[in-house]
Motif scaffolding. Structure first.
Motif, PDB file in Angstrom:
ATOM      1  N   ALA A  65       0.820  -1.217   0.000  1.00  0.00           N
ATOM      2  CA  ALA A  65       0.000   0.000   0.000  1.00  0.00           C
ATOM      3  C   ALA A  65       0.851   1.263   0.000  1.00  0.00           C
ATOM      4  O   ALA A  65       0.546   2.232  -0.708  1.00  0.00           O
ATOM      5  CB  ALA A  65      -0.933   0.002   1.213  1.00  0.00           C
ATOM      6  N   ILE A  66       1.924   1.271   0.791  1.00  0.00           N
ATOM      7  CA  ILE A  66       2.755   2.473   0.879  1.00  0.00           C
ATOM      8  C   ILE A  66       3.468   2.747  -0.449  1.00  0.00           C
ATOM      9  O   ILE A  66       3.428   3.882  -0.947  1.00  0.00           O
ATOM     10  CB  ILE A  66       3.737   2.365   2.070  1.00  0.00           C
ATOM     11  CG1 ILE A  66       2.943   2.413   3.391  1.00  0.00           C
ATOM     12  CG2 ILE A  66       4.774   3.488   2.029  1.00  0.00           C
ATOM     13  CD1 ILE A  66       3.780   2.138   4.629  1.00  0.00           C
ATOM     14  N   GLY A  72       1.715   7.678  -6.436  1.00  0.00           N
ATOM     15  CA  GLY A  72       0.721   8.667  -6.790  1.00  0.00           C
ATOM     16  C   GLY A  72      -0.708   8.176  -6.808  1.00  0.00           C
ATOM     17  O   GLY A  72      -1.625   8.919  -7.198  1.00  0.00           O
ATOM     18  N   ALA A  73      -0.939   6.934  -6.383  1.00  0.00           N
ATOM     19  CA  ALA A  73      -2.295   6.385  -6.386  1.00  0.00           C
ATOM     20  C   ALA A  73      -3.082   6.844  -5.152  1.00  0.00           C
ATOM     21  O   ALA A  73      -2.505   7.266  -4.144  1.00  0.00           O
ATOM     22  CB  ALA A  73      -2.235   4.860  -6.420  1.00  0.00           C
ATOM     23  N   GLU A  74      -4.398   6.751  -5.259  1.00  0.00           N
ATOM     24  CA  GLU A  74      -5.294   6.975  -4.117  1.00  0.00           C
ATOM     25  C   GLU A  74      -5.533   5.611  -3.472  1.00  0.00           C
ATOM     26  O   GLU A  74      -6.238   4.777  -4.037  1.00  0.00           O
ATOM     27  CB  GLU A  74      -6.615   7.586  -4.576  1.00  0.00           C
ATOM     28  CG  GLU A  74      -6.476   8.936  -5.255  1.00  0.00           C
ATOM     29  CD  GLU A  74      -7.797   9.424  -5.827  1.00  0.00           C
ATOM     30  OE1 GLU A  74      -8.850   8.842  -5.473  1.00  0.00           O
ATOM     31  OE2 GLU A  74      -7.772  10.365  -6.632  1.00  0.00           O
ATOM     32  N   ARG A  89       0.402   3.002   9.658  1.00  0.00           N
ATOM     33  CA  ARG A  89       0.207   4.465   9.668  1.00  0.00           C
ATOM     34  C   ARG A  89       1.511   5.179   9.995  1.00  0.00           C
ATOM     35  O   ARG A  89       1.872   6.177   9.374  1.00  0.00           O
ATOM     36  CB  ARG A  89      -0.866   4.841  10.704  1.00  0.00           C
ATOM     37  CG  ARG A  89      -2.287   4.595  10.267  1.00  0.00           C
ATOM     38  CD  ARG A  89      -3.267   5.225  11.261  1.00  0.00           C
ATOM     39  NE  ARG A  89      -4.639   4.915  10.907  1.00  0.00           N
ATOM     40  CZ  ARG A  89      -5.340   3.902  11.385  1.00  0.00           C
ATOM     41  NH1 ARG A  89      -4.781   3.086  12.265  1.00  0.00           N
ATOM     42  NH2 ARG A  89      -6.582   3.689  11.007  1.00  0.00           N
ATOM     43  N   ARG A  90       2.219   4.662  10.995  1.00  0.00           N
ATOM     44  CA  ARG A  90       3.482   5.300  11.391  1.00  0.00           C
ATOM     45  C   ARG A  90       4.526   5.183  10.281  1.00  0.00           C
ATOM     46  O   ARG A  90       5.247   6.146   9.997  1.00  0.00           O
ATOM     47  CB  ARG A  90       4.001   4.664  12.691  1.00  0.00           C
ATOM     48  CG  ARG A  90       3.149   4.966  13.918  1.00  0.00           C
ATOM     49  CD  ARG A  90       3.878   4.622  15.212  1.00  0.00           C
ATOM     50  NE  ARG A  90       4.167   3.207  15.341  1.00  0.00           N
ATOM     51  CZ  ARG A  90       3.330   2.315  15.866  1.00  0.00           C
ATOM     52  NH1 ARG A  90       2.125   2.713  16.291  1.00  0.00           N
ATOM     53  NH2 ARG A  90       3.662   1.041  15.974  1.00  0.00           N
ATOM     54  N   LEU A  91       4.595   4.018   9.663  1.00  0.00           N
ATOM     55  CA  LEU A  91       5.567   3.823   8.583  1.00  0.00           C
ATOM     56  C   LEU A  91       5.264   4.746   7.405  1.00  0.00           C
ATOM     57  O   LEU A  91       6.178   5.326   6.801  1.00  0.00           O
ATOM     58  CB  LEU A  91       5.548   2.366   8.115  1.00  0.00           C
ATOM     59  CG  LEU A  91       6.042   1.320   9.119  1.00  0.00           C
ATOM     60  CD1 LEU A  91       5.813  -0.095   8.573  1.00  0.00           C
ATOM     61  CD2 LEU A  91       7.519   1.526   9.433  1.00  0.00           C
ATOM     62  N   GLY A  96       6.412   9.669   4.130  1.00  0.00           N
ATOM     63  CA  GLY A  96       5.719  10.738   3.430  1.00  0.00           C
ATOM     64  C   GLY A  96       4.623  10.254   2.503  1.00  0.00           C
ATOM     65  O   GLY A  96       4.302  10.914   1.508  1.00  0.00           O
ATOM     66  N   ALA A  97       4.009   9.120   2.827  1.00  0.00           N
ATOM     67  CA  ALA A  97       2.940   8.559   2.001  1.00  0.00           C
ATOM     68  C   ALA A  97       1.588   8.880   2.617  1.00  0.00           C
ATOM     69  O   ALA A  97       1.401   8.724   3.830  1.00  0.00           O
ATOM     70  CB  ALA A  97       3.097   7.047   1.876  1.00  0.00           C
ATOM     71  N   GLU A  98       0.652   9.311   1.798  1.00  0.00           N
ATOM     72  CA  GLU A  98      -0.706   9.603   2.262  1.00  0.00           C
ATOM     73  C   GLU A  98      -1.661   8.542   1.731  1.00  0.00           C
ATOM     74  O   GLU A  98      -1.757   8.334   0.518  1.00  0.00           O
ATOM     75  CB  GLU A  98      -1.147  10.992   1.783  1.00  0.00           C
ATOM     76  CG  GLU A  98      -0.373  12.132   2.430  1.00  0.00           C
ATOM     77  CD  GLU A  98      -0.949  13.492   2.066  1.00  0.00           C
ATOM     78  OE1 GLU A  98      -2.050  13.527   1.461  1.00  0.00           O
ATOM     79  OE2 GLU A  98      -0.292  14.493   2.362  1.00  0.00           O
TER      80      GLU A  98
END
Length: 282
Positions: A65-66, A72-74, A89-91, A96-98
């Motif tokens: 996922a990261i 650049g994917a959602e 979430r922390r990783l 810098g991945a949303e």
């Protein structure tokens, strides 16, 4: 109340057991230290592009996922075990991945039909006990023409043989549950999806693992950190003889896969299946 409620209760109990299994030990360190590059391999194979709507099923700590989010994917990362999502979430923040993290059962995903352009799973969905249910869900939430991409340990590879070696020491699986490494068998996966997919590619590849000084060091690492291995030793309980026998079986398995014998460390190749396909147009 009839059989339906009994079945639902049994399924909840099974999923609770799976959730607890993956929460114990330290799977985040196993993912980070054993398979850090596999998620990126899967994302590349799936052709993830900026703007794609991507779901990572049984995402764990976001191994796929990261990288998909960084491409650049959602991205939505879903997993049955909230403790793994918290680590993810922390990783993601560190890199810098949303992306969005959501607790979800791979056999009953809480997403609308055709919600995603790409559906991924990196050694994740293979551990869902009911393969057909999971496969049906992967296709349901993928849009027609979208991509399903899976990376799974093979039955004949090291991890598949490790799970087989532990099976005699574990409680019998619940009715209907299937062995995880079947997802690493191309014919099995093709049968699960049937004529609902096109443009199939399936390639068996190797992951080289060379961080352990000895087979025994690998075994002890998995005994301490890998949920399925921890669960089997817990099932053995105080039976020292059976625990010693499993100790021997796991060390011998690693020794039989060690192509670094005679050197300073253990070098093993772990086989996996990289499977990609397009969902057929409805």
């Amino acid at each position: 109340m009839g059989n339906g409620s009994d079945t639902a209760a049994a399924d909840r109990a099974l999923k609770d057991k799976h959730r607890a299994m993956w929460a114990q030990g330290d799977y985040p360190s196993v993912a980070a230290e054993m398979i850090p590059g596999l998620g990126e391999i899967l994302v590349r194979a799936a052709g993830v592009s900026p703007g794609d709507r991507v779901l990572d099923v049984a995402a764990g700590t976001g191994n796929a996922a990261i990288p998909a989010a960084l491409a650049g994917a959602e991205v939505v990362a879903s997993d049955l075990t909230p403790e793994l999502l918290e680590t993810g979430r922390r990783l993601a923040e560190q890199r810098g991945a949303e992306l969005r993290w959501q607790e979800a059962d791979a056999e009953a995903l809480p997403f609308d039909d055709g919600s995603f352009d790409v559906v991924l799973s990196c050694v994740g969905v293979m551990f869902a006990p009911h393969h057909q249910k999971a496969a049906d869900e992967l296709l349901r939430i993928c849009r027609p023409g979208g991509t399903v991409a899976l990376l799974s340990w093979t039955p004949q590879g090291f991890l598949g043989r490790m799970l087989a070696a532990m099976k005699p020491y574990a409680p019998p699986p619940p009715p209907g549950a299937q062995p995880p490494p079947l997802w690493g068998d191309e014919s099995h996966v093709r049968a699960l999806f049937g004529d609902r997919i096109t443009q199939v590619t399936a390639e068996r590849r190797m992951l080289t693992v060379d961080r352990f000084a000895s087979p025994e060091e690998w075994r002890d690492y998995f005994k301490q950190r890998y949920g399925p291995t921890i669960s089997v030793y817990q099932a053995i309980g105080d039976d020292a003889g059976r625990a010693a026998a499993l100790d021997r079986d796991l060390a011998e398995l690693a020794r039989s896969h060690d192509r670094g014998a005679g050197t300073d460390g253990t070098v093993m190749d772990w086989e996996y299946l990289l499977f990609t396909a397009r969902r057929a147009d409805a």
